[in-house]
Design a protein around this motif. Sequence first.
Motif, PDB file in Angstrom:
ATOM      1  N   PHE A   8       0.765  -1.324   0.172  1.00 10.88           N
ATOM      2  CA  PHE A   8      -0.010  -0.095   0.100  1.00 10.88           C
ATOM      3  C   PHE A   8       0.774   1.472  -0.101  1.00 10.88           C
ATOM      4  O   PHE A   8       1.700   1.529   0.930  1.00 10.88           O
ATOM      5  CB  PHE A   8      -1.074   0.119   1.197  1.00 10.88           C
ATOM      6  CG  PHE A   8      -1.686   1.209   1.294  1.00 10.88           C
ATOM      7  CD1 PHE A   8      -2.877   1.469   0.576  1.00 10.88           C
ATOM      8  CD2 PHE A   8      -1.456   2.081   2.093  1.00 10.88           C
ATOM      9  CE1 PHE A   8      -3.497   2.585   0.768  1.00 10.88           C
ATOM     10  CE2 PHE A   8      -2.136   3.673   2.404  1.00 10.88           C
ATOM     11  CZ  PHE A   8      -3.147   3.661   1.487  1.00 10.88           C
ATOM     12  N   ASP A   9       0.767   2.296  -1.008  1.00 18.27           N
ATOM     13  CA  ASP A   9       1.388   3.375  -1.178  1.00 18.27           C
ATOM     14  C   ASP A   9       0.516   4.482  -1.105  1.00 18.27           C
ATOM     15  O   ASP A   9       1.023   5.634  -1.460  1.00 18.27           O
ATOM     16  CB  ASP A   9       2.152   3.119  -2.329  1.00 18.27           C
ATOM     17  CG  ASP A   9       3.312   2.424  -2.118  1.00 18.27           C
ATOM     18  OD1 ASP A   9       4.287   2.187  -1.110  1.00 18.27           O
ATOM     19  OD2 ASP A   9       3.602   1.635  -3.130  1.00 18.27           O
ATOM     20  N   GLY A  10      -0.695   4.256  -0.798  1.00 22.94           N
ATOM     21  CA  GLY A  10      -1.608   5.589  -0.523  1.00 22.94           C
ATOM     22  C   GLY A  10      -2.644   5.229  -1.359  1.00 22.94           C
ATOM     23  O   GLY A  10      -2.679   4.505  -2.551  1.00 22.94           O
ATOM     24  N   PHE A  11      -3.701   6.188  -1.408  1.00 24.65           N
ATOM     25  CA  PHE A  11      -4.898   6.079  -2.597  1.00 24.65           C
ATOM     26  C   PHE A  11      -4.435   6.815  -3.533  1.00 24.65           C
ATOM     27  O   PHE A  11      -3.787   7.819  -3.410  1.00 24.65           O
ATOM     28  CB  PHE A  11      -6.174   6.597  -1.711  1.00 24.65           C
ATOM     29  CG  PHE A  11      -6.971   5.655  -0.720  1.00 24.65           C
ATOM     30  CD1 PHE A  11      -7.668   4.544  -1.266  1.00 24.65           C
ATOM     31  CD2 PHE A  11      -6.719   5.809   0.630  1.00 24.65           C
ATOM     32  CE1 PHE A  11      -8.079   3.697  -0.387  1.00 24.65           C
ATOM     33  CE2 PHE A  11      -7.029   4.762   1.601  1.00 24.65           C
ATOM     34  CZ  PHE A  11      -7.772   3.698   0.914  1.00 24.65           C
ATOM     35  N   GLY A  12      -5.046   6.761  -4.681  1.00 21.31           N
ATOM     36  CA  GLY A  12      -4.604   7.342  -5.846  1.00 21.31           C
ATOM     37  C   GLY A  12      -5.205   8.772  -5.999  1.00 21.31           C
ATOM     38  O   GLY A  12      -5.831   9.295  -5.051  1.00 21.31           O
ATOM     39  N   ASP A  13      -4.115   9.640  -6.696  1.00 16.82           N
ATOM     40  CA  ASP A  13      -4.600  11.075  -6.424  1.00 16.82           C
ATOM     41  C   ASP A  13      -6.043  11.577  -7.039  1.00 16.82           C
ATOM     42  O   ASP A  13      -6.469  12.476  -6.719  1.00 16.82           O
ATOM     43  CB  ASP A  13      -3.497  11.857  -7.676  1.00 16.82           C
ATOM     44  CG  ASP A  13      -2.154  11.563  -7.123  1.00 16.82           C
ATOM     45  OD1 ASP A  13      -1.978  11.532  -5.810  1.00 16.82           O
ATOM     46  OD2 ASP A  13      -0.991  11.679  -7.966  1.00 16.82           O
ATOM     47  N   GLY A  14      -6.541  10.755  -7.882  1.00 17.40           N
ATOM     48  CA  GLY A  14      -7.792  10.602  -8.163  1.00 17.40           C
ATOM     49  C   GLY A  14      -8.978  10.360  -7.399  1.00 17.40           C
ATOM     50  O   GLY A  14     -10.367  10.229  -7.772  1.00 17.40           O
ATOM     51  N   ALA A  15      -8.720   9.684  -6.068  1.00 16.73           N
ATOM     52  CA  ALA A  15      -9.677   9.079  -5.346  1.00 16.73           C
ATOM     53  C   ALA A  15     -10.707  10.226  -4.793  1.00 16.73           C
ATOM     54  O   ALA A  15     -12.032   9.820  -4.959  1.00 16.73           O
ATOM     55  CB  ALA A  15      -9.046   8.240  -4.083  1.00 16.73           C
ATOM     56  N   VAL A  16     -10.217  11.188  -4.267  1.00 14.21           N
ATOM     57  CA  VAL A  16     -11.486  12.361  -3.949  1.00 14.21           C
ATOM     58  C   VAL A  16     -12.040  12.732  -4.836  1.00 14.21           C
ATOM     59  O   VAL A  16     -13.191  13.173  -4.883  1.00 14.21           O
ATOM     60  CB  VAL A  16     -10.545  13.394  -2.888  1.00 14.21           C
ATOM     61  CG1 VAL A  16     -11.377  14.386  -2.612  1.00 14.21           C
ATOM     62  CG2 VAL A  16      -9.910  12.776  -1.631  1.00 14.21           C
ATOM     63  N   GLU A  17     -11.384  13.243  -6.063  1.00 11.86           N
ATOM     64  CA  GLU A  17     -11.933  13.808  -6.912  1.00 11.86           C
ATOM     65  C   GLU A  17     -13.200  12.835  -7.641  1.00 11.86           C
ATOM     66  O   GLU A  17     -13.977  13.387  -8.078  1.00 11.86           O
ATOM     67  CB  GLU A  17     -10.922  14.062  -8.062  1.00 11.86           C
ATOM     68  CG  GLU A  17     -11.532  14.947  -9.297  1.00 11.86           C
ATOM     69  CD  GLU A  17     -10.506  15.212 -10.400  1.00 11.86           C
ATOM     70  OE1 GLU A  17     -10.847  15.805 -11.408  1.00 11.86           O
ATOM     71  OE2 GLU A  17      -9.240  14.973 -10.084  1.00 11.86           O
ATOM     72  N   PHE A  18     -12.748  11.640  -7.868  1.00 15.01           N
ATOM     73  CA  PHE A  18     -13.776  10.642  -8.057  1.00 15.01           C
ATOM     74  C   PHE A  18     -15.093  10.680  -7.312  1.00 15.01           C
ATOM     75  O   PHE A  18     -15.973  10.775  -7.849  1.00 15.01           O
ATOM     76  CB  PHE A  18     -13.354   9.330  -7.990  1.00 15.01           C
ATOM     77  CG  PHE A  18     -14.357   8.168  -8.188  1.00 15.01           C
ATOM     78  CD1 PHE A  18     -14.647   7.844  -9.642  1.00 15.01           C
ATOM     79  CD2 PHE A  18     -14.642   7.535  -7.379  1.00 15.01           C
ATOM     80  CE1 PHE A  18     -15.629   7.012  -9.831  1.00 15.01           C
ATOM     81  CE2 PHE A  18     -15.614   6.441  -7.440  1.00 15.01           C
ATOM     82  CZ  PHE A  18     -16.186   6.221  -8.675  1.00 15.01           C
TER      83      PHE A  18
END
Length: 216
Positions: A8-18
Amino acid sequence: MTTSATRFDGFGDGAVEFYDGLLADNSKAYWTDQREVYEAHVRAPMSALLAELEEEFGPGKIFRPYRDVRFAKDKSPYKTHCGGFAPPYYVQVGPDGLLAAAGYYGMAPDQVARYRTAVDDERRGEALRGILRAAEKAGLTVGGEQLRTRPKGTDPDHPRLDLLRHKGLMVARRWPPDDALHERTCLDRVRRTWRAARPLAEWLADHVGPSEQPRR
């Protein structure tokens, strides 16, 4: 041992925007168009997060993204967050950021009965109070559904009336969207919260346990 496939290296940069987009357009058309973002930036990282925590907290699963709208007034088809569960531990990512929690969000009637019996007992009830105080000192918030009034037949002067009102009991910590959500630091946040919540999880397992009533 964690493999590169499950690291696990973090949620993707687009997670919140999604999820911001899903809040604005909760439709099959949006979901279909953004499905690859969900899979790569939300679901895959959540799977990796649960895999890394499995050795300490047990196997986890990811909740389905679809809402059960059969009896709901709101017919929006998709949940506006992604939840992961390693009972009784819970983690969620969505437009508001990260949530890590543990406990029984909602108890069935037989669980409520056992819970109140335990809380009514001075030793076990005061042990629970101490556990919740320690959780709060660790930065967690106590929550869960509560009655507005006292349970039927309860002494209005009961020393643990506040605890007896609970129909669900959990502790949680939240973080708004920030850089750490997209980094491995996010794993440390969840792990620390679950560890701080472990005494509550153990108390509930010892004195309440799973419901023995058939599911409706």
